[in-house]
Design an enzyme around this catalytic site. Structure first.
Site, short mmCIF file in Angstrom:
data_model
loop_
_atom_site.label_atom_id
_atom_site.label_comp_id
_atom_site.label_asym_id
_atom_site.label_seq_id
_atom_site.Cartn_x
_atom_site.Cartn_y
_atom_site.Cartn_z
N ASN A 7 -10.48 2.64 -0.41
CA ASN A 7 -9.52 2.74 -1.51
C ASN A 7 -9.47 1.35 -2.15
OD1 ASN A 7 -7.31 2.93 -3.16
ND2 ASN A 7 -5.92 3.72 -1.59
N ARG A 91 -11.59 6.79 -2.95
CA ARG A 91 -10.46 7.29 -3.73
C ARG A 91 -10.67 6.85 -5.18
NH1 ARG A 91 -4.60 4.77 -4.49
NH2 ARG A 91 -3.67 6.52 -5.59
N HIS A 180 -1.22 11.41 -6.92
CA HIS A 180 -0.90 11.66 -5.50
C HIS A 180 -1.42 13.04 -5.07
CE1 HIS A 180 2.89 8.88 -5.79
NE2 HIS A 180 1.86 8.19 -5.30
N ARG A 241 8.87 1.39 -11.11
CA ARG A 241 8.61 2.16 -12.34
C ARG A 241 9.84 2.99 -12.71
NH1 ARG A 241 3.51 4.86 -9.91
NH2 ARG A 241 2.45 2.99 -9.19
N GLU A 384 -3.89 10.66 3.32
CA GLU A 384 -4.84 10.81 2.23
C GLU A 384 -6.26 10.45 2.68
OE1 GLU A 384 -1.80 8.45 0.29
OE2 GLU A 384 -2.45 9.31 -1.62
#
Ligand code: ADP
Length: 400
Positions: A7, A91, A180, A241, A384
């Site tokens: 990743n 990823r 996600h 965010r 993940e």
């Protein structure tokens, strides 16, 4: 079969090496602060060794070289030769509409990922850098791209279309994509196992609550709506965010404070959310501590964070036409029993009842609702990397 999962972010590379015979993790770690001073690599293996290698890492090439060196190291490594790695899974954050599934990486696929990089300038170029380095170092190994957006490609147009002039969608791909996806897909599959029911029969709401946070409505294993949009900025209140807001705020602030577009971008992505409201931290643990000590802004941050999640759950309950289970995952979802309780306390209309004892469990798969709760509430630690390794195995085997 051994699979390396990478990743690659802007200044970090996370990795895990899987033995797919039993899906165990042979080694994992991350290179941090790439291209910045004080860079380092942290590496752990399945024998319990843990090392921190502090050295300058100027770019992704040096980062991945260092990862490989750690994997091959005589003392803390887990491989005797690079030949033992059968495939590499990457990823990739944004697949646009081009990618409807995980994909074997070819020159053509790289060009297509580049073509959608406009939509994720903060992510895709770094993912591509990781792919390019692996191509160079291990040119003959199958490499697979696993996209954060793919799981949400099943959304229908009423869920993904913004009410903007339609040509922006047609010309520039301005629509909701969602992110996600690998996490939401993993936890909803696991949920079916925990509930011992076929995924095809289930209506699920998956809450991925980490520093980045999103919530997804999943019907029969397919994403029908999700809170993130064109970019990961839309939706829930996150660490830094803003999530949803009135777009007119942007112009208003530009005029009030004479801001540039890039100021606004930084405010919405890096200075808002829990950090922005609390003025303390983006880390929920710090905010809870401050709220307990009487800090009012910290309490407001928590209240807004929780209320937004409840609103989305309400909306997705309607979109799904009912719900069998709500799933909590990622840093906050897996560890913060107080937050889970407060979210569920506000969902009385759904007749949800949490079991106080099982809600205290941490970091393991569990049903935390009572037997007579109308909706099951599950905690499912996300994975993940395993999902990327599984997809990579499937696609690499097909390719060889
Ligand atoms: P990211 O989106 O960066 O992967 P994580 O899933 O690691 O984020 O979640 C980070 C958030 O989880 C932080 O707000 C942190 O406070 C919260 N959290 C709470 N408890 C823990 C814990 N035990 N370990 C890690 N994060 C935790």
């Amino acid at each position: 079969m051994k699979i390396l999962v990478l990743n690659s972010g802007s200044s970090s590379i996370k990795y895990q090496l899987f033995d797919m015979i039993d899906q165990s993790v042979l080694a994992k770690g991350y290179a941090q602060r790439i291209g910045i001073e004080d860079s380092y690599l942290e590496h752990k293996n399945n024998r319990g060794d843990k090392v921190k290698i502090e050295q300058e890492i100027h770019n992704h090439n040096e980062g991945i070289q260092l990862v490989i060196k750690a994997l091959l190291d005589q003392a803390h490594g887990v491989l005797t030769s690079l030949d033992e790695i059968d495939a590499i899974g990457h990823r990739v954050v944004h697949g646009g509409e081009k990618f409807q599934q995980s994909t074997l990486i070819t020159d053509d696929v790289i060009a297509q990922i580049q073509a959608v990089s406009d939509l994720a300038p903060l992510h895709n170029p770094h993912n591509l850098a990781g792919i390019a380095v692996c191509n160079q170092i291990m040119p003959n190994k199958p490499q697979v791209a696993v996209f954060d957006t793919v799981f949400h490609q099943t959304m229908e147009s009423q869920a993904y279309t913004y009410a903007l002039p339609y040509r922006y969608y047609q010309e520039y791909g301005v629509r909701r994509y969602g992110f996600h996806g690998t996490s939401h897909q993993y936890v909803t599959k696991r949920a079916a196992k925990v509930l011992a029911r076929p995924l095809a029969d289930l209506k699920l709401i998956s809450c991925h609550l980490g520093n980045g946070a999103s919530i997804t409505a999943v019907k029969a294993g397919k994403s029908i709506d999700t809170s993130m949009g064109l970019t990961p900025l839309e939706g829930l209140v996150m660490g830094t965010r803003s999530g949803d807001l009135d777009p007119a705020i942007i112009n208003y602030l530009i005029e009030k404070e004479n801001l540039t577009i890039s100021d606004v971008d930084s405010i919405l992505n890096k200075q808002s959310g829990l950090l922005g409201i609390s003025g303390i931290s983006n880390d929920l643990r710090d905010i809870q501590k401050a709220a307990r000590e009487g800090n009012k802004q910290a309490q407001i941050a928590l209240d807004v964070f929780i209320y937004r999640i409840q609103k989305y759950i309400g909306a997705y309950f309607v979109a799904l036409g009912g719900v069998d289970a709500i799933i909590f995952t990622a840093g906050v979802g897996e560890n913060e029993s107080n937050i889970r309780k407060e979210i569920c306390d506000g969902l009385g209309v759904l007749n949800i009842k949490l079991d106080a004892t099982s809600n205290q469990l941490r970091g393991e798969e569990a049903c935390i609702s009572t037997i007579d709760s109308s909706v099951a509430v599950l905690v499912i630690p996300t994975n993940e990397e395993l999902m990327i390794a599984q997809d990579t195995k499937k696609i690499a085997l097909r390719a060889t």
